[in-house]
Design a protein around this motif. Structure first.
Motif, mmCIF file in Angstrom:
data_model
loop_
_atom_site.group_PDB
_atom_site.id
_atom_site.type_symbol
_atom_site.label_atom_id
_atom_site.label_comp_id
_atom_site.label_asym_id
_atom_site.label_seq_id
_atom_site.Cartn_x
_atom_site.Cartn_y
_atom_site.Cartn_z
ATOM 1 N N PHE A 113 0.650 -1.227 -0.150
ATOM 2 C CA PHE A 113 0.207 -0.046 0.057
ATOM 3 C C PHE A 113 0.950 1.304 0.042
ATOM 4 N N GLU A 114 2.129 1.118 0.531
ATOM 5 C CA GLU A 114 3.071 2.330 0.815
ATOM 6 C C GLU A 114 3.457 2.967 -0.707
ATOM 7 N N THR A 115 3.219 2.022 -1.831
ATOM 8 C CA THR A 115 4.018 2.814 -2.818
ATOM 9 C C THR A 115 3.128 3.856 -3.442
ATOM 10 N N ILE A 116 1.999 4.275 -2.928
ATOM 11 C CA ILE A 116 0.990 5.240 -3.256
ATOM 12 C C ILE A 116 2.087 6.644 -3.168
ATOM 13 N N VAL B 177 6.419 10.735 -8.166
ATOM 14 C CA VAL B 177 6.997 10.715 -9.365
ATOM 15 C C VAL B 177 6.160 11.190 -10.387
ATOM 16 N N LYS B 178 4.972 10.863 -10.466
ATOM 17 C CA LYS B 178 4.143 11.185 -11.691
ATOM 18 C C LYS B 178 4.329 12.604 -11.688
ATOM 19 N N GLU C 82 11.711 8.125 -14.563
ATOM 20 C CA GLU C 82 11.009 6.674 -14.452
ATOM 21 C C GLU C 82 11.462 6.284 -13.112
ATOM 22 N N PHE C 83 10.732 5.132 -12.655
ATOM 23 C CA PHE C 83 11.086 4.630 -11.454
ATOM 24 C C PHE C 83 10.536 2.987 -11.604
ATOM 25 N N ARG C 84 11.360 2.143 -10.755
ATOM 26 C CA ARG C 84 10.870 0.607 -10.809
ATOM 27 C C ARG C 84 11.200 0.415 -9.097
ATOM 28 N N GLY D 286 12.121 -4.693 -3.322
ATOM 29 C CA GLY D 286 11.564 -3.697 -2.280
ATOM 30 C C GLY D 286 11.938 -2.315 -2.402
ATOM 31 N N TYR D 287 12.887 -2.020 -3.007
ATOM 32 C CA TYR D 287 13.523 -0.844 -2.872
ATOM 33 C C TYR D 287 13.467 0.123 -4.026
ATOM 34 N N CYS D 288 13.406 1.329 -4.132
ATOM 35 C CA CYS D 288 12.784 2.255 -5.319
ATOM 36 C C CYS D 288 14.364 2.611 -5.997
ATOM 37 N N TYR D 289 14.130 2.544 -7.541
ATOM 38 C CA TYR D 289 15.274 2.812 -8.253
ATOM 39 C C TYR D 289 14.645 3.733 -9.407
ATOM 40 N N MET D 290 15.562 4.631 -9.787
ATOM 41 C CA MET D 290 15.208 5.850 -10.518
ATOM 42 C C MET D 290 16.171 6.014 -11.818
#
Length: 609
Positions: free
Chosen positions: A63-66, A72-73, A92-94, A98-102
């Motif tokens: 849920f925390e990806t919100i 980013v958007k 862009e991100f992926r 479990g971690y955020c890459y940009m």
């Protein structure tokens, strides 16, 4: 000092990195568009991705990806569709392990020049009407927060109230339940839109001034340029200023012992009511509470972040610390006067080197950068702290309601669902309530959540790679360098391609000065209470809300962050030496290690292990 062995030319591909043991299948926790897709491997492997541990240092529950999705958007839309910033589109991100890459999206060379006239027209309107538009922004943001506060999620009644029958409403409470969830999400999305209405322009104005200075003063240090806009009044510092004010008031009213002798915050505050001067101090406490205690020691992006307004022991602890320092005769206020004096000195010295025409341009660009500079941090209080705090509180209320309906075993387990799954669970409840049957969720979600809990815990057991795939020969995208501190030299260090002096870490010279002290390494805001006076704070990244701790420490060192990162800005405003963007300080330095931090040179030297 690097996660890569020496002489590597590339970081691992995300398609080749295995998950930590126990985290197999982690991709299923997140929406398809947030993870690397096998059918896109050739395209995705052609891009360089860096780990954004500055904003998202922890593993995401679904849920925390919100927060990262909306941030980013909305950042991208203002660069790409609103202002047409010439050198920068969005990012862009992926999510990986479990971690955020940009990965920044480049503007094709021929388009950069074509964007300039429209950018000047659009950004110029905001710069020319900055104060008026910013006041309008404040009204919009506060109005959205007020609407969020009005959202609620009560349990469904046994039957529709008779009053609704009399009034011919024709709707049942599940309509409001579903609409409330949709409304909460949309209001959050609205404030994230507002978040970037001014932010990127703030960076652009600073980068424009920065570029001009580099052109007319080729040898000027980056830090000297940053100093020319320091010493400003920022609302982000108000929570810290409020606890300082409360500490001073307690001393004046003779309440120091009463504040120290009490137990937890509830007991202490209750005990003050009957003491001389107590009611006056409590009135000041409640005045500070709204809005300035809508503040978290984290960064606002995670559901478990603890907010001062919900955990009053946090601000009360800072009040007690400041009381102790005041009784020792120490000064606890930020050195604003000294910062302003240093700012004016440096501005005058460089202005004298210019002819009249160049000085006029210099003065205009510096004035604009100084005018917009406060927003670069102030937005953080209104969005990351206040807005996100209300959002998480309402989301926990919803999770607790579904917990009471038997959907999961712990009150906050909803955060292991994606928000699309939450809406499905709500309609499951609504349908069962409507037809008089049992919902499916209580027999489906508890076991699935336990599986996901285990995967998240396994992901948290491993540190993320600093980057993925082959880096470009030169990293020049201005936002990446200024905000994140991701430079060509830093990436080379991560890969082990630069010579390292034994016992010395290098990074960004983020805030001037030299200080020595024992290291205090922390990886979570929950460890802030461990920080002792005279220590050097070492962390993956600091948050602006750590201001009350900056009064104790001698210097700060972080793994990530550039000259315009929160850590760099806050340290400069508190007059603390800081080195950011070291890449590995928090993993290579141990508690108690004696360090010399040279914030002017960007070096951290181990004096005694």
């Amino acid at each position: 000092m690097s996660e890569q062995s020496p002489t590597h030319t590339s970081f691992p591909s995300p398609y080749e990195l295995t998950a930590p043991r126990g985290a197999e299948g982690w991709q299923e926790l997140y929406p398809y568009n947030l993870v690397f897709q096998e059918q896109l491997r050739e395209r995705e492997d052609a891009k360089f991705w860096f780990c954004d541990s500055q904003h998202w240092p922890n593993v995401f529950k679904p849920f925390e990806t919100i927060g990262v999705e909306f941030a980013v958007k909305c950042l991208g839309q203002f660069n790409t569709r609103h202002y047409l910033i010439p050198p920068a589109n969005g990012i862009e991100f992926r999510i990986h392990n479990g971690y955020c890459y940009m990965s920044p999206v480049a503007v094709p060379g021929p388009e950069i020049e074509a964007r300039v006239p429209e950018f000047v027209r659009r950004a110029g309107h905001y710069f020319a009407n900055w104060d008026t538009l910013l006041e309008n922004w404040r009204r919009k943001v506060l109005g959205t927060i007020e609407e969020m506060e009005a959202v609620s999620f009560p349990r469904l009644p046994a039957v529709v109230p008779f009053e609704d029958i009399e009034a011919g409403v024709g709707l049942d409470p599940t309509y409001d339940l579903l609409a409330g969830f949709d409304r909460l999400v949309q209001l959050l999305y609205r404030n994230w839109q507002y978040h970037f209405e001014f932010l990127n322009l703030g960076y652009v104005a600073y980068l424009d001034f920065f570029g001009f200075c580099k052109e007319v003063f080729p040898d000027i240090p980056d830090q000297a340029i940053a100093t020319m806009v320091q010493g400003v009044d920022m609302e982000l510092f108000r929570p810290d200023d409020e606890v300082k004010r409360l500490a001073k008031l307690a001393l004046d009213l003779g309440l120091a012992d009463a504040l120290r002798e009490g137990g937890d915050a509830e007991e202490t505050l209750a005990g003050l009511a009957g003491r001389p001067g107590g009611p006056a101090w409590l009135e000041a406490w409640h005045e500070a509470h709204d809005p300035w205690f809508n503040f978290t020691s984290g960064n606002g992006f995670y559901s478990a972040d603890e907010y001062w307004c919900e955990h009053p022991d946090i601000p009360l602890g800072y009040v007690r610390d400041y009381l102790t320092r005041l009784e020792r005769g120490e000064t606890i206020d930020r050195p604003v006067g000294e910062l302003v004096e240093e700012r004016e000195r440096i501005v005058a010295e460089y202005a004298e080197l210019l002819d009249d025409e160049a000085r006029e341009t210099f003065d205009a660009k510096r004035a604009l950068a100084a005018q917009v500079y406060p927003y670069v941090e102030n937005h953080n209080f209104y969005i990351e702290h206040w807005t996100m705090g209300v959002f998480w509180r309402k989301a926990r209320e919803l999770s607790g309601m579904l917990h009471a309906e038997g959907f999961w075993t712990r009150p906050d387990d909803m955060f292991y669902l994606t928000r699309e799954e939450v809406r499905t669970a709500l309609f499951d409840l609504a349908t069962a309530w409507g037809v008089g049957a049992e919902p499916i969720g209580p027999s489906h979600w508890p076991e699935e959540i336990e599986r996901r809990r285990g995967i998240v815990a396994a992901l948290e057991s491993a540190r993320p790679q600093p980057a993925l795939n082959r880096p470009p020969a030169v990293i020049s995208e201005p936002f990446t360098v200024m905000l994140y501190g991701i430079t060509t030299e830093q990436v080379a260090g991560w890969l082990g391609r630069t010579e390292e002096t034994e016992g010395v870490l290098t990074g960004m010279a983020a805030s001037p000065g030299v200080a020595e002290g024992p290291a205090r390494v922390i990886s979570s805001p929950r460890q802030l209470s461990e920080v002792r006076e005279g220590e050097v704070l070492v962390a993956p990244v600091t948050a602006p809300s750590w201001g009350p701790v900056f009064g104790k420490i001698k210097a700060a060192v972080t793994d990530i962050g550039g000259m315009m990162s929160h850590a760099a800005i806050v340290c400069r405003e508190y007059g603390l030496p800081a080195v950011t963007g070291t890449g590995s300080a928090s993993t290579t330095i141990s508690n108690g290690t004696l360090l010399r931090v040279d914030g002017s040179a960007g070096t951290v030297t181990v004096l005694d292990d």
